[in-house]
Write a protein that holds these residues in place. Structure first.
Motif, PDB file in Angstrom:
ATOM      1  N   GLY A  79     -58.900 -34.159  -9.224  1.00  0.00           N
ATOM      2  CA  GLY A  79     -59.247 -34.582 -10.525  1.00  0.00           C
ATOM      3  C   GLY A  79     -60.038 -35.631 -10.531  1.00  0.00           C
ATOM      4  N   GLY A  80     -59.343 -36.555 -10.298  1.00  0.00           N
ATOM      5  CA  GLY A  80     -59.941 -37.878 -10.041  1.00  0.00           C
ATOM      6  C   GLY A  80     -61.381 -38.009  -9.497  1.00  0.00           C
ATOM      7  N   ALA A  81     -61.461 -37.398  -8.213  1.00  0.00           N
ATOM      8  CA  ALA A  81     -62.861 -37.737  -7.474  1.00  0.00           C
ATOM      9  C   ALA A  81     -63.829 -36.994  -8.307  1.00  0.00           C
ATOM     10  CB  ALA A  81     -62.714 -36.557  -6.274  1.00  0.00           C
ATOM     11  N   PHE A  91     -51.821 -50.784  -3.503  1.00  0.00           N
ATOM     12  CA  PHE A  91     -51.555 -50.875  -4.823  1.00  0.00           C
ATOM     13  C   PHE A  91     -51.038 -49.764  -5.902  1.00  0.00           C
ATOM     14  CE2 PHE A  91     -53.783 -54.724  -3.460  1.00  0.00           C
ATOM     15  CZ  PHE A  91     -52.609 -55.916  -3.985  1.00  0.00           C
ATOM     16  N   SER A  92     -52.176 -48.776  -5.336  1.00  0.00           N
ATOM     17  CA  SER A  92     -51.889 -47.357  -6.247  1.00  0.00           C
ATOM     18  C   SER A  92     -52.583 -46.455  -5.561  1.00  0.00           C
ATOM     19  CB  SER A  92     -52.268 -47.872  -7.660  1.00  0.00           C
ATOM     20  OG  SER A  92     -53.074 -46.756  -8.064  1.00  0.00           O
ATOM     21  N   GLY A  93     -51.809 -45.564  -4.966  1.00  0.00           N
ATOM     22  CA  GLY A  93     -52.945 -44.446  -4.531  1.00  0.00           C
ATOM     23  C   GLY A  93     -52.320 -43.047  -5.064  1.00  0.00           C
ATOM     24  N   PHE A  94     -52.554 -42.038  -4.569  1.00  0.00           N
ATOM     25  CA  PHE A  94     -52.009 -40.738  -5.268  1.00  0.00           C
ATOM     26  C   PHE A  94     -50.424 -40.378  -4.593  1.00  0.00           C
ATOM     27  CE2 PHE A  94     -53.153 -38.338  -1.449  1.00  0.00           C
ATOM     28  CZ  PHE A  94     -54.347 -38.673  -1.335  1.00  0.00           C
ATOM     29  N   GLU A  95     -50.189 -41.596  -3.775  1.00  0.00           N
ATOM     30  CA  GLU A  95     -48.846 -41.231  -3.186  1.00  0.00           C
ATOM     31  C   GLU A  95     -48.102 -42.698  -2.883  1.00  0.00           C
ATOM     32  OE1 GLU A  95     -46.548 -39.301   0.624  1.00  0.00           O
ATOM     33  OE2 GLU A  95     -48.314 -40.421   0.800  1.00  0.00           O
ATOM     34  N   ASP A 129     -50.716 -45.937   4.463  1.00  0.00           N
ATOM     35  CA  ASP A 129     -51.989 -46.252   3.541  1.00  0.00           C
ATOM     36  C   ASP A 129     -53.089 -45.847   4.288  1.00  0.00           C
ATOM     37  OD1 ASP A 129     -50.603 -47.496   1.640  1.00  0.00           O
ATOM     38  OD2 ASP A 129     -50.504 -49.575   2.650  1.00  0.00           O
ATOM     39  N   ALA A 130     -53.347 -45.843   5.572  1.00  0.00           N
ATOM     40  CA  ALA A 130     -54.461 -45.241   6.413  1.00  0.00           C
ATOM     41  C   ALA A 130     -54.870 -44.011   6.124  1.00  0.00           C
ATOM     42  CB  ALA A 130     -54.284 -45.680   7.910  1.00  0.00           C
ATOM     43  N   MET A 131     -53.415 -43.100   6.289  1.00  0.00           N
ATOM     44  CA  MET A 131     -53.415 -41.596   6.254  1.00  0.00           C
ATOM     45  C   MET A 131     -53.947 -41.421   4.663  1.00  0.00           C
ATOM     46  SD  MET A 131     -50.082 -40.446   8.118  1.00  0.00           S
ATOM     47  CE  MET A 131     -50.266 -38.848   7.461  1.00  0.00           C
ATOM     48  N   ASP A 132     -53.252 -42.091   3.778  1.00  0.00           N
ATOM     49  CA  ASP A 132     -54.051 -41.876   2.373  1.00  0.00           C
ATOM     50  C   ASP A 132     -55.382 -42.201   2.253  1.00  0.00           C
ATOM     51  OD1 ASP A 132     -51.562 -41.053   1.096  1.00  0.00           O
ATOM     52  OD2 ASP A 132     -51.428 -42.480  -0.366  1.00  0.00           O
ATOM     53  N   ALA A 133     -55.702 -43.058   2.736  1.00  0.00           N
ATOM     54  CA  ALA A 133     -57.263 -43.576   2.690  1.00  0.00           C
ATOM     55  C   ALA A 133     -57.965 -42.395   3.176  1.00  0.00           C
ATOM     56  CB  ALA A 133     -57.573 -44.804   3.337  1.00  0.00           C
ATOM     57  N   PHE A 134     -57.636 -41.849   4.249  1.00  0.00           N
ATOM     58  CA  PHE A 134     -58.265 -40.754   5.004  1.00  0.00           C
ATOM     59  C   PHE A 134     -58.326 -39.543   4.399  1.00  0.00           C
ATOM     60  CE2 PHE A 134     -58.465 -43.284   8.829  1.00  0.00           C
ATOM     61  CZ  PHE A 134     -59.592 -43.107   9.268  1.00  0.00           C
ATOM     62  N   ALA A 135     -57.065 -39.242   3.589  1.00  0.00           N
ATOM     63  CA  ALA A 135     -56.964 -38.188   2.730  1.00  0.00           C
ATOM     64  C   ALA A 135     -57.810 -38.324   1.642  1.00  0.00           C
ATOM     65  CB  ALA A 135     -55.426 -37.967   2.481  1.00  0.00           C
ATOM     66  N   ALA A 136     -58.011 -39.589   1.083  1.00  0.00           N
ATOM     67  CA  ALA A 136     -58.617 -39.623  -0.129  1.00  0.00           C
ATOM     68  C   ALA A 136     -60.262 -39.479   0.062  1.00  0.00           C
ATOM     69  CB  ALA A 136     -58.464 -41.118  -0.713  1.00  0.00           C
ATOM     70  N   MET A 173     -58.597 -41.616  -5.184  1.00  0.00           N
ATOM     71  CA  MET A 173     -57.611 -42.681  -5.067  1.00  0.00           C
ATOM     72  C   MET A 173     -56.913 -43.240  -6.564  1.00  0.00           C
ATOM     73  SD  MET A 173     -55.757 -44.027  -2.541  1.00  0.00           S
ATOM     74  CE  MET A 173     -56.368 -44.160  -1.101  1.00  0.00           C
ATOM     75  N   LEU A 174     -57.836 -43.314  -7.298  1.00  0.00           N
ATOM     76  CA  LEU A 174     -57.196 -43.748  -8.599  1.00  0.00           C
ATOM     77  C   LEU A 174     -56.702 -42.521  -9.516  1.00  0.00           C
ATOM     78  CD1 LEU A 174     -60.404 -46.448  -9.693  1.00  0.00           C
ATOM     79  CD2 LEU A 174     -58.018 -46.592  -8.451  1.00  0.00           C
ATOM     80  N   GLY A 175     -56.977 -41.285  -8.892  1.00  0.00           N
ATOM     81  CA  GLY A 175     -56.740 -40.096  -9.717  1.00  0.00           C
ATOM     82  C   GLY A 175     -55.059 -40.324 -10.037  1.00  0.00           C
ATOM     83  N   ARG A 176     -54.305 -40.271  -9.169  1.00  0.00           N
ATOM     84  CA  ARG A 176     -52.816 -40.394  -9.366  1.00  0.00           C
ATOM     85  C   ARG A 176     -52.549 -41.379 -10.493  1.00  0.00           C
ATOM     86  NH1 ARG A 176     -47.913 -43.017  -8.767  1.00  0.00           N
ATOM     87  NH2 ARG A 176     -48.953 -44.951  -8.342  1.00  0.00           N
ATOM     88  N   LYS A 177     -53.153 -42.355 -10.577  1.00  0.00           N
ATOM     89  CA  LYS A 177     -52.624 -43.436 -11.681  1.00  0.00           C
ATOM     90  C   LYS A 177     -53.111 -43.048 -13.053  1.00  0.00           C
ATOM     91  CE  LYS A 177     -52.235 -47.428 -13.773  1.00  0.00           C
ATOM     92  NZ  LYS A 177     -51.695 -48.938 -13.523  1.00  0.00           N
ATOM     93  N   GLN A 178     -54.384 -42.641 -13.195  1.00  0.00           N
ATOM     94  CA  GLN A 178     -55.040 -42.475 -14.390  1.00  0.00           C
ATOM     95  C   GLN A 178     -54.615 -40.736 -14.811  1.00  0.00           C
ATOM     96  OE1 GLN A 178     -56.804 -44.417 -15.939  1.00  0.00           O
ATOM     97  NE2 GLN A 178     -56.101 -45.917 -14.428  1.00  0.00           N
TER      98      GLN A 178
END
Lengths: 138, 306
Positions: free
Chosen positions: B49-51, B93-97, B105-112, B155-160
């Motif tokens: 959704g964020g993307a 600081f704020s990922g979707f997880e 953090d690296a795994m999240d970055a690659f997933a994002a 990455m910002l999707g979770r927060k927003q």
């Protein structure tokens, strides 16, 4: 659902299974995509730097209302993209010459763009020459 | 059933041990909290959704398509690596997880990034920006450039888009990171907004139209707004003035530093798009001030968005 959770709960005791499988999957697919994109762009970065070279081929010539239409393909055989590529077509008949021009916004490297030109004289009745006359760097 | 409800319950306050005793968020031996696949799937859906949401303005910007195949390949590669590094930081600081280690953090970055690439590819094909008679380099270039804003959006999707926010944990992280963290968030905010404007021809056109007086006025306005946004308006991400800090030291430490970041990020983005090639220094300065305006607003409001 509840059973799934309990199964999860049991497995969660082991540190090796703390990261859910979906996270591994998402991160794995992400890494593959990133690797793929980086490889393609990196390969281009190392190999691709020849300036645009554009060749034009005529596909069809057909009579239309008020004249004749030719369809062409402009192929950029080089690596770099060309912008504002001008294509000029000349029809030479016994009665004289007729020039029509068109500008293609972009022709990316190793890509082709399609276009058309209109003439009032029949290109089939004389000689037709279509070529790219110039471009600017994007 | 009641147990299961709790499993999905948001914001269990993972730093508070008292709460963990009843919460279904589990703590492993290394004090790591486990997240179930279902929860991760929800986060992933928000990332998509964020993307889409954050990537949409640029998906429908013509210059982005042509830059995708025409910008320097080395610069595109650098931009993507820079984005990947920003994603790792943003994930902290704020990922979707919620993440707990550099590995995660690296795994999240690659997933994002994966979400960004997938979303961009699907939408560009749907919008007929990418057709299958194009060359590979052309297609990949378009998707790659578009994936930069889309993956930041993921990455910002979770927060927003998420309702399950752990504001407390986020605030604690921002506190821990201190001044360096503050500067990082400013870079991220400046990058996102500058990136949204920089591809358009208008940036260069506005710079050409402006006299030096206009540029000076815009620079002063950027600084004033930056200062006002961060310190004077009482919104949630408001930065407290350092204890005993005077107006001047605050201005130097945060506002001027923030504007400096905005200008540097603007320069980097303009250079990436080849907008500075062969251009006189005075004209580049004008462009920097123009792009520095959205970039400084991005830097100022980063704390709100991230």
């Amino acid at each position: 659902m509840t059973q799934d959770h309990q199964a999860d709960e049991n497995r969660a005791g082991k540190p090796a299974q703390q990261v859910p499988w979906l996270e591994w999957l998402a991160a794995g697919i992400g890494s593959l995509l990133v690797l793929g994109v980086f490889t393609v762009i990196g390969w281009q970065a190392l190999n691709g730097s020849t300036p645009p070279a554009i060749t034009v081929t005529v596909d069809t010539v057909a009579p239309v209302e008020g004249g004749y239409r030719i369809l062409f393909r402009a192929l950029n055989r080089a690596d770099e993209a060309a912008a504002q590529v001008e294509i000029a077509g000349t029809v030479s008949t016994d009665g004289g010459e007729e020039v029509s021009r068109v500008v293609l916004d972009y022709v990316p490297g190793h890509s082709e763009r399609h276009g058309g030109l209109f003439f009032t004289r029949d290109p089939r009745g004389g000689s037709l020459a279509v070529r790219a006359t110039g471009f600017v760097a994007p | 059933m009641p147990n299961e409800r709790r499993n999905l319950e948001p914001g269990s306050g993972f730093l508070l041990k008292a709460k963990l005793s009843w919460s279904a968020v589990r703590v492993g031996p290394a004090n790591e909290v486990t997240v179930t696949s279902e929860r991760y799937a929800i986060g992933l859906a928000r990332a998509f959704g964020g993307a889409i949401l954050f990537g949409l303005p640029l998906l429908m910007t013509m210059e982005m398509w042509s830059l995708g195949f025409s910008m320097g390949r080395g610069r595109l590669l650098m931009l993507m690596m820079f984005t990947l590094m920003m994603l790792v930081g943003l994930s902290y600081f704020s990922g979707f997880e919620k993440t707990f280690s550099l590995k995660e953090d690296a795994m999240d970055a690659f997933a994002a990034f994966g979400v960004g690439i997938t979303t961009s590819a699907l939408l560009l094909v749907t919008l007929a920006v990418i057709t299958f008679d194009m060359s590979w380099g052309d297609m990949v270039g378009r998707v790659a450039l578009q994936s930069v804003p889309a993956s930041i959006g993921a990455m910002l999707g979770r927060k927003q888009l998420g309702d399950e926010q752990d504001m407390k944990a986020e605030e604690e992280r921002k506190q821990e990171a201190g001044y360096a963290g503050e500067l990082f968030l400013m870079v991220a905010g400046a990058l996102f907004l500058a990136f949204n404007m920089a591809p358009t021809e208008e940036m260069v056109l506005i710079a050409f139209q402006m006299t030096p007086w206009h540029a000076l006025a815009l620079g002063v306005l950027s600084l004033l707004l930056l200062h006002a946004f961060v310190y004077s308006i009482g919104f949630s991400g408001q930065e407290n003035r350092p204890e005993g800090g005077t107006f001047v030291s605050t201005f130097l430490h945060f506002t001027l530093a923030g504007y400096g970041i905005a200008l540097l990020v603007s320069l980097y983005v303009l250079w990436s798009f080849g907008r500075t090639d062969g251009v006189a220094v005075a004209e580049i300065a004008n462009m920097l001030v123009v792009l520095g305006f959205p970039a400084s607003l991005g830097a100022a409001t980063a704390r709100l968005v991230v």
